[in-house]
Write a protein that holds these residues in place. Structure first.
Motif, PDB file in Angstrom:
ATOM      1  N   LEU A 226      -4.433  65.698  27.823  1.00 48.32           N
ATOM      2  CA  LEU A 226      -5.757  65.751  27.182  1.00 48.32           C
ATOM      3  C   LEU A 226      -5.698  66.557  25.886  1.00 48.32           C
ATOM      4  N   ASP A 227      -6.627  66.278  25.000  1.00 47.24           N
ATOM      5  CA  ASP A 227      -6.803  67.101  23.815  1.00 47.24           C
ATOM      6  C   ASP A 227      -7.500  68.381  24.264  1.00 47.24           C
ATOM      7  N   MET A 228      -6.773  69.475  24.273  1.00 44.12           N
ATOM      8  CA  MET A 228      -7.338  70.697  24.853  1.00 44.12           C
ATOM      9  C   MET A 228      -8.463  71.283  24.020  1.00 44.12           C
ATOM     10  N   ALA A 229      -8.459  70.957  22.731  1.00 43.18           N
ATOM     11  CA  ALA A 229      -9.529  71.482  21.887  1.00 43.18           C
ATOM     12  C   ALA A 229     -10.838  70.739  22.148  1.00 43.18           C
ATOM     13  N   LEU A 230     -10.722  69.511  22.598  1.00 43.11           N
ATOM     14  CA  LEU A 230     -11.917  68.689  22.799  1.00 43.11           C
ATOM     15  C   LEU A 230     -11.762  67.857  24.065  1.00 43.11           C
ATOM     16  N   PRO A 231     -11.652  68.524  25.203  1.00 38.73           N
ATOM     17  CA  PRO A 231     -11.375  67.781  26.438  1.00 38.73           C
ATOM     18  C   PRO A 231     -12.613  66.999  26.887  1.00 38.73           C
ATOM     19  N   PRO A 232     -12.429  65.875  27.530  1.00 41.76           N
ATOM     20  CA  PRO A 232     -13.556  65.083  28.014  1.00 41.76           C
ATOM     21  C   PRO A 232     -14.290  65.806  29.149  1.00 41.76           C
ATOM     22  N   LYS A 233     -15.603  65.657  29.156  1.00 41.95           N
ATOM     23  CA  LYS A 233     -16.410  66.270  30.223  1.00 41.95           C
ATOM     24  C   LYS A 233     -17.067  65.164  31.046  1.00 41.95           C
TER      25      LYS A 233
ATOM     26  N   GLU B  44     -20.329  64.003  33.747  1.00 39.79           N
ATOM     27  CA  GLU B  44     -21.778  64.064  33.580  1.00 39.79           C
ATOM     28  C   GLU B  44     -22.364  65.450  33.813  1.00 39.79           C
ATOM     29  N   SER B  45     -21.701  66.208  34.711  1.00 43.95           N
ATOM     30  CA  SER B  45     -22.223  67.552  34.969  1.00 43.95           C
ATOM     31  C   SER B  45     -21.631  68.573  33.995  1.00 43.95           C
ATOM     32  N   GLY B  46     -20.915  68.095  33.002  1.00 42.77           N
ATOM     33  CA  GLY B  46     -20.390  69.024  32.006  1.00 42.77           C
ATOM     34  C   GLY B  46     -19.074  69.674  32.394  1.00 42.77           C
ATOM     35  N   ASN B  47     -18.510  69.256  33.525  1.00 45.96           N
ATOM     36  CA  ASN B  47     -17.210  69.799  33.925  1.00 45.96           C
ATOM     37  C   ASN B  47     -16.075  69.003  33.275  1.00 45.96           C
ATOM     38  N   LEU B  48     -14.959  69.662  33.155  1.00 46.34           N
ATOM     39  CA  LEU B  48     -13.770  69.018  32.618  1.00 46.34           C
ATOM     40  C   LEU B  48     -13.462  67.769  33.440  1.00 46.34           C
ATOM     41  N   ASP B  49     -13.233  66.648  32.759  1.00 50.94           N
ATOM     42  CA  ASP B  49     -13.056  65.388  33.475  1.00 50.94           C
ATOM     43  C   ASP B  49     -11.572  64.995  33.553  1.00 50.94           C
ATOM     44  N   PHE B  50     -10.935  65.491  34.599  1.00 52.06           N
ATOM     45  CA  PHE B  50      -9.500  65.205  34.741  1.00 52.06           C
ATOM     46  C   PHE B  50      -9.235  63.741  35.065  1.00 52.06           C
ATOM     47  N   ALA B  51     -10.265  63.023  35.481  1.00 58.64           N
ATOM     48  CA  ALA B  51     -10.077  61.593  35.726  1.00 58.64           C
ATOM     49  C   ALA B  51      -9.633  60.884  34.451  1.00 58.64           C
ATOM     50  N   LYS B  52      -9.912  61.488  33.304  1.00 57.67           N
ATOM     51  CA  LYS B  52      -9.514  60.887  32.028  1.00 57.67           C
ATOM     52  C   LYS B  52      -8.139  61.365  31.569  1.00 57.67           C
TER      53      LYS B  52
ATOM     54  N   ALA C 270     -11.183  74.644  30.931  1.00 57.64           N
ATOM     55  CA  ALA C 270     -12.628  74.496  30.778  1.00 57.64           C
ATOM     56  C   ALA C 270     -13.169  75.521  29.783  1.00 57.64           C
ATOM     57  N   LEU C 271     -12.485  76.642  29.660  1.00 51.77           N
ATOM     58  CA  LEU C 271     -12.962  77.711  28.791  1.00 51.77           C
ATOM     59  C   LEU C 271     -11.784  78.345  28.053  1.00 51.77           C
TER      60      LEU C 271
END
Lengths: 463, 463
Positions: A179-186, A188-196, B182-183
């Motif tokens: 993942l792009d750590m500077a702009l990781p995908p979130k 719906e609940s705003g958590n990091l989306d590791f599924a991506k 996440a942070l």
């Protein structure tokens, strides 16, 4: 003209003596006088150097006399005996060709450097005697381990390095991500989306191949791993690295006693193999790194390893009139001071300590009938302390599930590990051997950074 | 009563025939009639099963007759010859003890399963014939590679897995981090602050140990790596995995021709070793996986590998009256269709193609005198295409620096690699061999997922 290596000359001298030979190697020292000179070269094939004598009859006599350290040359000449000299033979050069001149600022001039300094030039340090010896021994010992297990018919398994499993409590893990750590995908609940992420889930670097290799043990009976493992632990000690290699045999139809037998046999095989196959290097360590080395190793080779239970060991330590930093009581994990006292003072030889309290050991270790201890074993050796840790594995499904629950593990994550207990899961056992610990033990080197080619530790990932 | 393995019985039958033996293993099949029954067991030590005959005189005759597949048992009995039967001998059981009953829902019942399905139970698939053969062969071949290099005096180097280096253009890399994703910490300008990460910098998983091992080549002359490498490439093919093992030898005082000699010798050694040391497995592959296997391998063993330059190869392909998907022109990278045409149609044996255009090859490959090509080589083999890629390395500092600049690399990041050219950097060469490719080639298995114990590919990191 025979193209030969220095190793061949040392090992089969008779074949080459008084013959024309051709050699190539790197200059270690040059000394000249008016009419002749000496060069010591190392050609990489062997720990020892070979001396080359050259005379003013050479076209390029003056040039050769000014050769910088680490320049590469090719020599044609005759191998002659040099009785009385430091070395039994030397090459009388008839021709010397300069293949690559080394720059004058080569950092490894003929003086002693500290190990700390040499770590900053880890790309050049294998050219020094100490590190040439360490890293050739490392190679020889790696092969000894394969040879030991392969000749017994063990199957070598490459267990995965990237894992989706949790830590099993074995230590802090590094995360692996694309993942792009500077702009990781979130999500719906705003958590990091590791599924991506690349693998569609959170992944880490393995801390042990044991659980994976147990699955192969239930197919091939006797198996082993030998690969890199990782700990993201910020412990800046001489014995810990973030990346290190581990050997993990696993044997089926076998219990803790079989496991100890295997560990003892393996240790003796590896030591003997090192002494037999790297004699120059081992002699160097014994002379310059640790003068007790040969005594220590001989002691292991000739000893039958002691076997005591944890409970017996605790009682023994308590009976001794010694003030430990951590007073000994049943239930505590043994500290290095206790381990070393047991193996160095009480027994003066290698000791297996077995049957530790279950609360200080991992969930997969087999519960003993006393319900208090598990069939675990550590091998302690003089000079180091613990060098091997292993156990018989819990093969009973219900007890394993209960132990997982007690350890706060989610059984669903381990469905495949539990399957092994459903489908013909016989008794089995195994252990882990930190490869660098073995190399430190066999060389006397005190810092793990000096037995890893390019060590990775907290705040250090150079080269 | 002798405790023996099935391997010992097959390999040293005379020692055990008409003797009492004790065996343990897992049930593969059970057949019963009223008064007697047959069990085939596999004990993990050997590819073949052994048949056990049991009669109603056994106390637990009825129980034994109902044994589930994959249950573990211990048998005591006599090894007797069984002339005329499928197998040359069998064990006449006097006693059978059930060690572990397998659950009735064991997924590997006696029917054929697809490889796709078996991937979903990768923890059990080594219990099938196909995967037992694949993974024992993998182990045997791994050892063959070590044996080949060690007996030649090569030093095995564990190059680092976690690296701070950039990709060298070899492929997309996975990042390794201990930061809270996440942070993550930010620096003053709001950028991700890798200085706060475990190693104090950005780090990734290695794509190749070559640059690192070159440093050891300049000390030990002949070296090799054998370890895991990684690519974060989202290519969902049968030939690519995100995690795979690679062998990278590197030889000093050596050029491209020496490099090809080594690759040819190694390939032949490994094939011969596999045939000699896993004959049952190889016969299985030849019978059930790829009926051309033995022919292919014999062809390699008896061939002198062809050597052509890229330019010659392009001309040859252009002369053929064939419509390729990608028309051939000088300067392009050869595609699999071209590679396979060369090795399968034109030469019908293994081919080294050398001296590729510099613009399609890596910066470290040695520039030829024509200034257009580099001293690179690929080994192409029938049925697969490219199996090895290598080159002579650029040992001339100024040319290397220029090539790095052309490739957009920052020379400062490679200060230690450039140092090798400053301090006695002789000519040297090396190559990379994808271990899984070799296993696919030696088994006929078509999907890389089926030669890796627990494969890691895009969106898949199970077990």
């Amino acid at each position: 003209m025979k193209l030969v290596t220095v190793k061949e000359i040392y090992r089969e001298t008779d074949l080459f003596l008084n013959q024309k030979v051709e050699l190539s190697g790197w200059v270690r020292t040059v000394r000249t006088s008016k009419a002749f000179g000496f060069i010591e070269i190392n050609d990489g094939s062997f720990f020892e150097n070979i001396q080359v004598v050259f005379e003013e009859s050479l076209d390029n006599f003056l040039e050769i006399g000014k050769l910088t350290i680490s320049s590469a040359i090719r020599i044609q000449g005759e191998l002659v005996s040099s009785p009385g000299a430091k070395q039994p033979f030397e090459v009388k050069a008839e021709n010397i060709e300069i293949l690559a001149l080394s720059a004058a600022d080569y950092p490894l001039q003929k003086k002693r450097h500290t190990f700390e300094y040499l770590r900053t030039i880890a790309h050049l340090r294998p050219r020094t005697n100490t590190f040439a010896a360490v890293f050739r021994l490392r190679s020889v010992v790696a092969y000894a381990i394969h040879k030991f297990f392969q000749e017994k018919g063990y199957v070598y398994v490459h267990t995965p390095i990237i894992t989706g499993s949790d830590a099993e409590g074995a230590g802090e893990m590094f995360r692996v991500t694309a993942l792009d750590m500077a702009l990781p995908p979130k999500d719906e609940s705003g958590n990091l989306d590791f599924a991506k992420d690349f693998f569609g889930r959170e992944t880490s670097l393995t801390v042990s191949g044991q659980l994976n290799v147990e699955t192969y043990c239930m197919a091939f009976r006797n198996v082993y791993t030998f690969g890199p493992t990782f700990r993201a632990e910020n412990s800046n000690t001489a014995r810990h690295a973030a990346e290190f290699w581990m050997i993990e045999p696993e044997i089926a139809f076998a219990d803790l006693s079989d496991n100890m037998n295997l560990a003892e046999e393996m240790m003796k095989f590896v030591i003997q193999y090192a002494l037999d196959n790297a004699p120059e290097e081992m002699a160097f360590f014994n002379k310059f790194v640790d003068k007790t080395l040969f005594d220590r190793l001989e002691n292991i080779l000739s000893s039958e390893f002691v076997r005591v239970t944890y409970t017996e060991a605790v009682e023994m330590l308590q009976r001794e009139n010694v003030k430990f930093e951590y007073p000994v009581c049943w239930g505590m994990d043994l500290q290095t001071e206790h381990e070393r006292y047991l193996t160095e003072k009480i027994f003066k030889k290698p000791v297996f300590v077995s049957d530790y309290p279950k609360d200080i050991k991992a969930f997969y270790m087999r519960l003993n009938d006393d319900n208090k201890t598990v069939a675990a074993m550590d091998l302690l050796v003089p000079g180091v302390g613990e060098i091997i840790g292993g156990s018989q594995r819990e093969e009973r499904l219900d007890i394993l599930q209960q132990r997982m629950q007690e350890s706060g593990l989610n059984a669903e994550d381990y469905w495949w590990y539990l399957d092994l207990r459903r489908y013909g899961g016989v008794k089995h056992a195994g252990y882990g051997l930190g490869f660098e610990r073995v190399i430190m033990y066999l060389t006397g080197m005190a810092n793990i950074r000096d037995v890893i080619s390019f060590p990775r530790t907290a705040n250090s990932c150079e080269f």
